[in-house]
Design a protein around this motif. Structure first.
Motif, PDB file in Angstrom:
ATOM      1  N   PRO A  84      36.930  64.743  34.030  1.00 50.84           N
ATOM      2  CA  PRO A  84      35.717  64.015  33.619  1.00 50.84           C
ATOM      3  C   PRO A  84      35.125  63.243  34.803  1.00 50.84           C
ATOM      4  CG  PRO A  84      37.481  63.681  32.036  1.00 50.84           C
ATOM      5  CD  PRO A  84      38.080  64.403  33.200  1.00 50.84           C
ATOM      6  N   VAL A  85      33.795  63.302  34.928  1.00 53.69           N
ATOM      7  CA  VAL A  85      33.096  62.671  36.045  1.00 53.69           C
ATOM      8  C   VAL A  85      33.490  61.206  36.180  1.00 53.69           C
ATOM      9  CG1 VAL A  85      30.818  62.020  36.906  1.00 53.69           C
ATOM     10  CG2 VAL A  85      31.166  64.263  35.874  1.00 53.69           C
ATOM     11  N   GLN A  86      33.586  60.544  35.058  1.00 56.11           N
ATOM     12  CA  GLN A  86      33.948  59.132  35.050  1.00 56.11           C
ATOM     13  C   GLN A  86      35.203  58.878  35.883  1.00 56.11           C
ATOM     14  OE1 GLN A  86      32.790  56.350  33.100  1.00 56.11           O
ATOM     15  NE2 GLN A  86      34.426  55.045  33.845  1.00 56.11           N
ATOM     16  N   ILE A  87      36.136  59.807  35.793  1.00 51.78           N
ATOM     17  CA  ILE A  87      37.405  59.623  36.489  1.00 51.78           C
ATOM     18  C   ILE A  87      37.337  60.194  37.885  1.00 51.78           C
ATOM     19  CG2 ILE A  87      39.788  60.494  36.485  1.00 51.78           C
ATOM     20  CD1 ILE A  87      39.199  59.978  33.247  1.00 51.78           C
ATOM     21  N   ASP A  88      36.617  61.334  38.026  1.00 50.00           N
ATOM     22  CA  ASP A  88      36.560  61.989  39.320  1.00 50.00           C
ATOM     23  C   ASP A  88      35.883  61.118  40.362  1.00 50.00           C
ATOM     24  OD1 ASP A  88      37.069  63.975  41.068  1.00 50.00           O
ATOM     25  OD2 ASP A  88      35.370  65.221  40.482  1.00 50.00           O
ATOM     26  N   PHE A  89      34.802  60.424  39.972  1.00 56.13           N
ATOM     27  CA  PHE A  89      34.025  59.693  40.961  1.00 56.13           C
ATOM     28  C   PHE A  89      34.172  58.191  40.878  1.00 56.13           C
ATOM     29  CE2 PHE A  89      31.975  63.807  40.469  1.00 56.13           C
ATOM     30  CZ  PHE A  89      32.021  64.237  41.779  1.00 56.13           C
ATOM     31  N   ALA A  90      34.907  57.729  39.916  1.00 56.84           N
ATOM     32  CA  ALA A  90      34.993  56.279  39.767  1.00 56.84           C
ATOM     33  C   ALA A  90      36.444  55.839  39.745  1.00 56.84           C
ATOM     34  CB  ALA A  90      34.279  55.850  38.497  1.00 56.84           C
ATOM     35  N   ASP A  91      37.248  56.532  40.528  1.00 60.03           N
ATOM     36  CA  ASP A  91      38.676  56.248  40.538  1.00 60.03           C
ATOM     37  C   ASP A  91      38.964  54.760  40.703  1.00 60.03           C
ATOM     38  OD1 ASP A  91      41.210  57.194  40.237  1.00 60.03           O
ATOM     39  OD2 ASP A  91      41.540  57.560  42.362  1.00 60.03           O
ATOM     40  N   GLU A  92      38.212  54.137  41.617  1.00 59.83           N
ATOM     41  CA  GLU A  92      38.458  52.729  41.927  1.00 59.83           C
ATOM     42  C   GLU A  92      38.261  51.820  40.723  1.00 59.83           C
ATOM     43  OE1 GLU A  92      38.727  54.440  45.623  1.00 59.83           O
ATOM     44  OE2 GLU A  92      37.339  54.811  44.016  1.00 59.83           O
ATOM     45  N   GLN A  93      37.342  52.259  39.819  1.00 57.50           N
ATOM     46  CA  GLN A  93      37.027  51.381  38.691  1.00 57.50           C
ATOM     47  C   GLN A  93      38.040  51.516  37.561  1.00 57.50           C
ATOM     48  OE1 GLN A  93      32.975  52.431  37.860  1.00 57.50           O
ATOM     49  NE2 GLN A  93      32.568  52.160  40.041  1.00 57.50           N
ATOM     50  N   ILE A  94      38.910  52.494  37.663  1.00 59.60           N
ATOM     51  CA  ILE A  94      39.857  52.673  36.575  1.00 59.60           C
ATOM     52  C   ILE A  94      41.077  51.841  36.867  1.00 59.60           C
ATOM     53  CG2 ILE A  94      41.319  54.307  35.369  1.00 59.60           C
ATOM     54  CD1 ILE A  94      39.080  56.314  36.214  1.00 59.60           C
ATOM     55  N   GLY A  95      41.278  50.872  36.042  1.00 56.83           N
ATOM     56  CA  GLY A  95      42.412  50.011  36.262  1.00 56.83           C
ATOM     57  C   GLY A  95      42.553  49.202  35.028  1.00 56.83           C
ATOM     58  N   ILE A  96      43.036  47.996  35.188  1.00 60.48           N
ATOM     59  CA  ILE A  96      43.208  47.173  34.013  1.00 60.48           C
ATOM     60  C   ILE A  96      42.298  45.961  34.131  1.00 60.48           C
ATOM     61  CG2 ILE A  96      45.436  47.932  33.158  1.00 60.48           C
ATOM     62  CD1 ILE A  96      46.811  46.236  35.065  1.00 60.48           C
ATOM     63  N   PRO A  97      41.843  45.465  32.973  1.00 61.79           N
ATOM     64  CA  PRO A  97      40.839  44.403  32.981  1.00 61.79           C
ATOM     65  C   PRO A  97      41.245  43.214  33.848  1.00 61.79           C
ATOM     66  CG  PRO A  97      41.408  45.055  30.724  1.00 61.79           C
ATOM     67  CD  PRO A  97      42.269  45.846  31.629  1.00 61.79           C
ATOM     68  N   GLU A  98      40.323  42.715  34.627  1.00 59.89           N
ATOM     69  CA  GLU A  98      40.478  41.512  35.462  1.00 59.89           C
ATOM     70  C   GLU A  98      41.468  41.711  36.613  1.00 59.89           C
ATOM     71  OE1 GLU A  98      40.167  37.576  33.049  1.00 59.89           O
ATOM     72  OE2 GLU A  98      41.368  38.923  31.801  1.00 59.89           O
ATOM     73  N   LYS A  99      41.923  42.936  36.848  1.00 60.84           N
ATOM     74  CA  LYS A  99      42.953  43.138  37.872  1.00 60.84           C
ATOM     75  C   LYS A  99      42.453  44.002  39.028  1.00 60.84           C
ATOM     76  CE  LYS A  99      46.017  40.608  36.088  1.00 60.84           C
ATOM     77  NZ  LYS A  99      46.643  39.491  36.794  1.00 60.84           N
ATOM     78  N   HIS A 100      43.019  43.769  40.180  1.00 60.72           N
ATOM     79  CA  HIS A 100      42.699  44.542  41.384  1.00 60.72           C
ATOM     80  C   HIS A 100      42.980  46.027  41.120  1.00 60.72           C
ATOM     81  CE1 HIS A 100      42.851  45.932  45.511  1.00 60.72           C
ATOM     82  NE2 HIS A 100      42.376  44.772  45.914  1.00 60.72           N
TER      83      HIS A 100
END
Ligand code: MTE
Ligand code: MO
Length: 434
Positions: free
Chosen positions: A61-77
């Protein structure tokens, strides 16, 4: 150990190649590529993947392919290493722990269940009740009452999960496979637990204080997830806080917003999050994860892999002496003509760290580091040194802290125990000198 292509440029600035630590959870594109499995895709996208069954096999999914950095846990690095996404458990890679005081977004997360989602309104209505068979009365406070009726204190307190370093035990122990990053030291603000206990009053039968939080069991049942406690002597220590702020800000949701216990120097499992009730007990608190083998180690050393009866397991109290090299990052390359600055932190449970050494020859010789005093009791201390390497080649830097009682970190894994607690072996990083 594989060397990363990190180098120091001429000005001795640390240059990073861009190769990142590999998250171990299911929540990254990389791990998807490795496993080819989208079993946790809903939790990755944070919403249902509606036409998942029509998606061609292997399509990312594009969301994951191009936004890897944004996938994490809320409020965390985004570079926290996710060990488990239900419940969320994430650790901090060593280079992200380089700050003197661990920033909120870099502080590790260890959840045993599902955290409550607490709005600001709910936080304003949050109450802490206190009772138990050794309490002289039952009392309830709002957070506003805690703030206005008692003196507020701020302390830097080191929290380390009892299982930090578990991944190195052999035979392996079940549970989160923490490497080095289930530790942090933040500035916590709140009231002294001692002041609250004294305002409630307790009988001379009081031996333990137990906590209850508002997180819920992963199964959806109303079972209590975790309810641990501390003996009166630790509860009455001046630095033991009921905190509502972390580094001058709200505590992140995952770290216990809006109220938590903070018990520095002891297994962080004593520091109850989403704190809603305290009980003053006339016996050792017996909530979930106080008994059996949880947060306990064999009272006597045992052979690796052996089964130990519950009656031979003792509750972990003060954490052992330990340290972490937070700069440079492992795998760095340096030229022989350059001197390498190193730095990190050291801590020793209830004790102070007395001495800090490093070795570049696999522990044959040690050199002393500069070591700071703790900013207050139970805060970690900072060390630094500058290393001149004798010739080109592969080196390991080992760091070893020694506490006030003369105990030093072991160079190899310390005593095996069934649940893999208290691994305080020397931290090692790899350096290539060219
Ligand atoms: N209510 C509640 N408190 C809790 C836990 C939990 O799951 N629920 N986990 C404990 C454990 S095992 C640890 S190591 C610390 C982790 O604190 P952190 O997530 O803020 O780093 O919280 C402790 N307090
Ligand atoms: Mo923990």
């Amino acid at each position: 150990m594989e060397l990363e292509n990190n180098t120091f440029d001429k000005s001795n600035q640390y240059v990073h190649s861009g190769k990142e630590a590999e998250p171990m959870g299911l929540t990254s594109r990389r791990s998807f590529l490795k496993t080819g499995s989208w079993s946790a895709i809903g939790s990755v996208l944070c919403v249902p993947f509606v036409f998942e069954k029509h998606s061609p096999a292997g399509l990312i999914p594009v969301q994951i392919d191009f936004a890897d950095e944004q996938i994490g846990i809320p409020e965390k690095h985004p570079d926290l290493i996710i060990l488990n996404d239900r419940p969320i458990n994430a650790e901090t890679p060593p280079h992200l722990l380089d700050d003197f005081t661990t920033p909120n977004d870099r502080f590790f997360v260890r959840n045993n269940g599902i955290p409550p989602e607490v709005s600001e309104i709910e936080a304003n209505n949050w109450t802490l009740s206190i009772g138990g068979e050794a309490a002289k009365q039952e009392k309830t406070f709002s957070i506003a009452e805690l703030k206005s009726a008692f003196r507020t204190y701020t302390y830097h307190l080191t929290l380390e999960c009892g299982g930090n370093g578990r991944s190195e035990f052999n035979p392996p122990a079940k549970g989160n496979q923490w490497r080095t990053g289930a530790v942090g030291c933040a500035a916590w603000t709140g009231v002294r637990l001692k002041d609250i206990l004294e305002s409630v009053g307790y009988t001379d039968q009081a031996v333990y204080v137990g906590y209850y939080g508002k997180d819920t069991h992963i199964s959806g049942s109303d079972q209590v997830v975790i309810s641990r406690g501390i003996p009166m002597s630790k509860a009455l220590q001046e630095e033991t806080l009921i905190a509502w702020a972390m580094n001058g800000e709200q505590i992140p949701q995952l770290n216990g917003y809006p109220l938590r216990l903070v018990v520095g120097g002891w297994p962080a499992s004593c520091s109850g999050k989403w704190l809603s009730r305290l009980v003053i007990r006339d016996k050792i608190h017996d909530g979930p994860k106080m008994k059996g083998q949880s947060y306990r180690v064999p009272c006597q050393p045992v052979a690796p892999g052996i089964k130990v009866a519950d009656k031979d397991m003792c509750i972990i109290e003060s954490m052992p002496v330990k340290s972490l090299i937070t700069y440079p990052r492992t795998g760095a390359t340096i030229r022989l003509t350059q001197r390498l600055p190193i730095r990190g932190h050291a801590w020793a449970g209830d004790l102070e760290v007395d001495r800090m050494d490093y070795s570049i020859d696999f522990g044959q010789t040690w050199k002393e580091c500069t070591l700071s005093k703790p900013i207050n009791k139970l805060a970690w201390q900072h060390f630094s040194a500058t290393i001149q390497f004798p010739e080109t080649g592969y080196y390991e830097i080992w760091a070893r802290a020694t506490d006030r009682s003369g105990r030093a970190q072991p160079m190899v894994i310390p005593g095996w125990n069934p649940r893999g607690y208290l691994n305080n072996a020397c931290h090692r990083i790899a350096i290539k000198v060219v």
